[in-house]
Design an enzyme around this catalytic site. Structure first.
Site, mmCIF file in Angstrom:
data_model
loop_
_atom_site.group_PDB
_atom_site.id
_atom_site.type_symbol
_atom_site.label_atom_id
_atom_site.label_comp_id
_atom_site.label_asym_id
_atom_site.label_seq_id
_atom_site.Cartn_x
_atom_site.Cartn_y
_atom_site.Cartn_z
ATOM 1 C CB CYS A 1 -0.799 0.129 1.472
ATOM 2 S SG CYS A 1 -2.354 1.396 1.334
ATOM 3 C CE LYS B 1 -2.981 -5.226 -4.535
ATOM 4 N NZ LYS B 1 -4.585 -4.632 -4.465
#
Lengths: 250, 307
Positions: B127, B162
């Site tokens: 993120c 991710k």
């Protein structure tokens, strides 16, 4: 919340000022479902994100949208002509103005915050309106409201000054159950303060940069405080109308 | 024709809603049924509730958008109580996307999510919008490996990590994460980016910087999926700017076994359905028994300097 993504035909287009456009789009499903305070999210050719635009009013099968050119996207949207198609997502927003709860209200609009109040006017038994603009050339829709007091910053039309004094005058009559407001944040702060002074419920419509418009992306969050509890609701889905006393307007 | 088994989980098609673009699955039900999708990666979830970054959180760019939401979410316990039951009632694979400040926090999240209804854990080490954790884990092979190992040790579910594209070598990170035990990779997250309002000289985003998504990043995603999938033996879930069936086919040819759709849905709520339908048509037109036949099927040009 039921909403639709429809390709709608533009029925008419006119200009209220050089940069404020007034369009009707044929959108039977959205028109039937729409409530005062809700908005639509419109796709503009050549731009990635949709543009959120408040619903000004509805007919049995069409939406009226009044919007201002704020940037390149709304400028491009202003070039729309009758007969063109428009991809419309809406009606959006789970909370609009409480025209079902109150019979009467004072409607306070600042500039391009005025259009959604027309929908309120149509849905209320009794209303007054205080509409603020920079100058006479910027005044829109003044003839479409009842008991209307126009204010201009430069005094070129109506009351010379901001909306505070005319609003207070209507509040003093005690004959309106609520205040509904839409406009820039400094105006909203003043409206909330006056409504609180007269102990009248106040609802305000907020705007924020948005992506999805349906509550999925959390891009348009605002802040509300009730008691000691802060919340971060989504303007698009949890609003766009909020209790003026709870919304943090900074 | 479209059903895919990914990490032992059955997906009725390989199209998955990307984390942060589809909430917890309810928001678009009015327009398209959630079950149109093969899977959903839910909004990034943390141990405790987060209120996210100050607005504005959205800025538009040519062919894309920036966001700086900052992982606003109600916390993992609220997700399990309020949102997971709804997702469980649907015929869809559920990917729980988690973010933490330390490897231990990631591990605790994985333990809490080792419950029925969660099919796969997606570990967000990428993120760009939170100061702590996330980003720095994803940009450092050792830290990325440490988070992966911690989650693997705690998780009862398959673990997909991710990755961020904001690195010099995606291969190095992909290999480190694979070595630490990851069952799959997903990539790419958004590219760190910035816009400035030239009138105020201030960045448009309240957080100053944000993550770029949308078609603008698609070619970067194709390249990175290709590089990462060639470098590891574990499967890759591809994402980044996919808008059309052709985009999905392209990234699958680059090496993606399944595909996440993100910002495209903001522009067209029917995008996931159009992509699913388009993949079906592609199979029919090309005589494929299953869309998985195209995964990694890109045929490279010979790099001959003597042309």
């Amino acid at each position: 919340m039921e909403f639709f993504q429809e390709f709608c035909a533009v029925i008419s287009h006119s200009n209220l000022t050089e940069t404020i456009h007034d369009i009707w789009v044929h959108s039977p499903k959205a028109a039937a479902a729409a409530l005062p305070g809700q908005f639509v999210n419109i796709k503009v050719k050549g731009f990635f994100l949709r543009r959120p635009i408040s619903i000004c009013e509805v007919s049995s099968d069409a939406l009226r949208l009044v919007f201002e050119e704020r940037g390149e996207g709304t400028k491009a949207l202003g070039g729309i002509m009758p007969g063109d198609g428009l991809d419309v997502l809406g009606p959006l927003g789970n909370r609009g103005f409480s025209t079902d709860k109150y019979e009467s209200a004072i409607l306070v609009g600042g500039g391009i915050g005025t259009p959604p109040l027309k929908f309120c006017r149509n849905s209320l038994n009794k209303s007054a309106a205080v509409l603020g603009f920079r100058n006479e050339a910027q005044v829109i829709m003044a003839g479409e409201f009842a008991n209307v007091q126009v204010c201009t910053d430069d005094g070129s039309r109506g009351h010379h000054g901001n909306i505070k004094k005319p609003l207070e005058k209507f509040l003093k009559t005690g004959s309106y159950e609520a205040v509904f407001a839409c406009g820039p944040k400094p105006m909203l702060r003043a409206v909330v303060a006056l409504a609180e002074k007269y102990n009248v419920p106040v609802e305000i419509s907020l705007e924020e940069r948005m992506a999805c418009g349906v509550g999925a992306c959390l891009g348009c969050t605002c802040k509300t405080v009730v008691g000691n509890t802060a919340s971060y609701p989504r303007v698009c889905k949890d609003g766009p109308v909020f209790d003026g006393k709870a919304a943090v307007l900074c | 024709m479209l059903s895919t088994t990914f990490l032992g989980v059955n997906f009725k098609n390989p199209i998955i809603a990307a984390s942060g673009t589809y909430g917890y699955g309810r928001e678009y039900e009015s327009i398209i049924p959630l079950e149109t999708l093969g899977g959903i990666s839910v909004k990034g979830t943390t141990l405790l509730p987060r209120s996210g970054n100050k607005p504005p959180r959205i800025a538009e760019t040519p062919s894309g958008m920036l966001n700086s939401v900052g992982l606003q979410n109600p916390g993992v316990d609220a997700f399990i109580k309020n949102d997971l039951p709804y997702l469980r009632s649907k015929d869809i694979a559920v990917i729980a996307n988690i973010s933490g400040n330390t490897p231990d926090e990631y591990a605790e999240l994985a333990r809490k999510l080792d419950i029925p209804g969660v099919d796969i854990i997606e570990v967000n080490i990428s993120c760009p919008n939170i100061r702590e954790g996330g980003k720095s884990f994803g940009a450092d092979p050792k830290a990325a490996g440490a988070v992966t190992a911690a989650v693997k040790a705690a998780a009862g579910k398959p673990v997909m990590v991710k990755l961020t594209p904001n690195v010099t070598s995606i291969v190095e990170i992909a290999k480190a994460v694979e070595a630490a035990g990851a069952d799959a990779l997903s990539l790419i997250n958004t590219l760190t980016a910035m816009r400035i309002d030239i009138k105020t000289k201030k960045p448009i985003l309240g957080n100053n910087t944000g993550g770029l998504s949308g078609p603008a990043i698609f070619p970067v995603a194709v390249r990175m999926v290709y590089e990462a999938s060639r470098a590891v033996k574990i499967p890759v879930c591809g994402m980044g700017g996919i808008e059309t069936p052709e985009d999905a086919i392209e990234i699958m040819m680059a090496g993606a076994a399944c595909v996440q759709i993100g910002a495209a849905i903001f522009r067209d709520a029917y995008a996931p359905k159009k992509i699913v339908d388009g993949l079906g048509e592609y199979c029919t037109e090309n005589g494929l028994k299953n869309i998985s036949e195209i995964v990694g099927s890109v045929k490279f040009n010979e790099r001959d300097n003597q042309w």
